[in-house]
Motif scaffolding. Sequence first.
Motif, PDB file in Angstrom:
ATOM      1  N   HIS A 182       0.933  -1.260   0.240  1.00 44.09           N
ATOM      2  CA  HIS A 182       0.144   0.235  -0.038  1.00 44.09           C
ATOM      3  C   HIS A 182       0.775   1.298  -0.003  1.00 44.09           C
ATOM      4  O   HIS A 182       1.940   1.082  -0.120  1.00 44.09           O
ATOM      5  CB  HIS A 182      -0.843   0.059   1.060  1.00 44.09           C
ATOM      6  N   CYS A 217      -4.911   5.645   0.472  1.00 47.91           N
ATOM      7  CA  CYS A 217      -3.703   4.745  -0.229  1.00 47.91           C
ATOM      8  C   CYS A 217      -3.276   5.162  -1.864  1.00 47.91           C
ATOM      9  O   CYS A 217      -4.134   5.368  -2.574  1.00 47.91           O
ATOM     10  CB  CYS A 217      -4.164   3.553   0.008  1.00 47.91           C
ATOM     11  N   GLU A 219      -1.278   3.289  -3.620  1.00 52.36           N
ATOM     12  CA  GLU A 219      -0.667   2.083  -4.412  1.00 52.36           C
ATOM     13  C   GLU A 219      -1.822   1.523  -4.935  1.00 52.36           C
ATOM     14  O   GLU A 219      -2.841   1.158  -4.219  1.00 52.36           O
ATOM     15  CB  GLU A 219       0.178   1.422  -3.410  1.00 52.36           C
ATOM     16  N   CYS A 221      -3.310  -1.379  -4.887  1.00 53.90           N
ATOM     17  CA  CYS A 221      -3.255  -2.627  -3.943  1.00 53.90           C
ATOM     18  C   CYS A 221      -4.270  -3.521  -4.008  1.00 53.90           C
ATOM     19  O   CYS A 221      -3.988  -4.505  -3.472  1.00 53.90           O
ATOM     20  CB  CYS A 221      -3.124  -2.131  -2.342  1.00 53.90           C
ATOM     21  N   HIS A 225      -8.864  -0.574  -3.282  1.00 56.38           N
ATOM     22  CA  HIS A 225      -7.674   0.198  -3.237  1.00 56.38           C
ATOM     23  C   HIS A 225      -8.294   1.634  -2.970  1.00 56.38           C
ATOM     24  O   HIS A 225      -7.530   2.490  -2.165  1.00 56.38           O
ATOM     25  CB  HIS A 225      -6.920   0.335  -4.499  1.00 56.38           C
ATOM     26  N   MET A 228      -9.382   3.365   1.000  1.00 57.90           N
ATOM     27  CA  MET A 228      -8.581   3.223   2.028  1.00 57.90           C
ATOM     28  C   MET A 228      -8.197   4.658   2.608  1.00 57.90           C
ATOM     29  O   MET A 228      -7.024   5.042   2.208  1.00 57.90           O
ATOM     30  CB  MET A 228      -7.201   2.389   1.752  1.00 57.90           C
TER      31      MET A 228
HETATM   32 CU   LIG Z   1      -3.718   0.174  -0.146  1.00 55.81          CU
END
Ligand SMILES: [Cu+2]
Length: 268
Positions: A182, A217, A219, A221, A225, A228
Motif C-alpha cells: 500500500h 492509499c 498504491e 493494492c 484500493h 482506504m
Molecule cells: Cu492500499
Amino acid sequence: MGSLSGAVADEATRTLPHNWQMYYQPAVTEVMRDVEKFHTELLVIIAAITLLVSALIIYVAVRFNRKANPVPSKTTHNTTIEVIWTLIPVLILVFIAIPSFKLLYLQDRIPTADVTVKAIGNQWYWSYEYPDHEGLGFDANMLSKAEAMAQNKPYLFAADAHVVVPVNKIVRVLVTASDVVHAWAVPAFGVKIDAVPGRLNETWFRAEKEGIYYGQCSELCGNNHAFMPIVVEVVSEAKYAAWLEHAKGGVASNQTAAGDEVAALAVR
Ligand SMILES: [Cu+2]
C-alpha cells in the motif's frame, strides 16, 4: 464530487480536492512548500526548452526548406555547436539536480521526532499504533456513503478514526503493511511513502496549521484500493494531550479532538 465540497463544514481547515482543481492542495509543511517550488522551477525550465526547440524547428523549416535554400551546405561537423549542445543540457541537468537532491534529503532525513505514529496498511483499511504509548492503537475504516452523509463528511475521504497529531511538532510516521503493498500519502504534507509487507519505511511531517487533512492509499493494492482513506487531524498540544488521555483509556466509542463522533475507534 460536486455536492461534496458544499457538504463539508469548516472547509477552510480541511484539504480536499475540488472540481476543476488545477494545482496542489494548500501546503502545510515545509516539505510540501519545497515540492511546489521545485515543481514550478521545473515547469519554467520545461517550458523554456520546449519553446526554444519549437522555435529552432520552425526556423529551420522556413529558412532551409528546398525552395528557400536550393543548394544545401555540405558541412557535417561544427565543433563549437557540438560542444554547446552537449554542455548546455549537462548544465541544465546539474541546475535541476541540486534542488532535487536537497528536497530528497529534506524528505528522507527525519529530524528528532516529537511524536511517532505507525501506519499499517491492510486490505482494505489502515491500522495505527502510537509506539510512544503502550497499547494505543486503532483501525481506521472508510465511512460508508450513508454514514458519511449522516455525519456530513466527505464520502471516500472520511474514516471512522483519525490520526491525531499535535501542530508544529515533528511527527515520524513508520509505515508498513500486513498483506500487499500500500502507500501512505497525505498531499498537504508532501508525504507519500510505500507500505511494504516485511519492511518498515519511515517518513515525517511537521504540520504548521491545525485542521483535518485527507489522504488516500496511493498504491494500486487491489480491488478496494480506492476505499482506504487517510485522515490526519492536526490539533493544539492541549487537545492532543486530552485526546491521548481519552484514547489510552480504552474507550470503545470515542471522540476525536475536534469533537467528531468516532464510533469505531476501538483501542486495542
Ligand atoms: Cu492500499
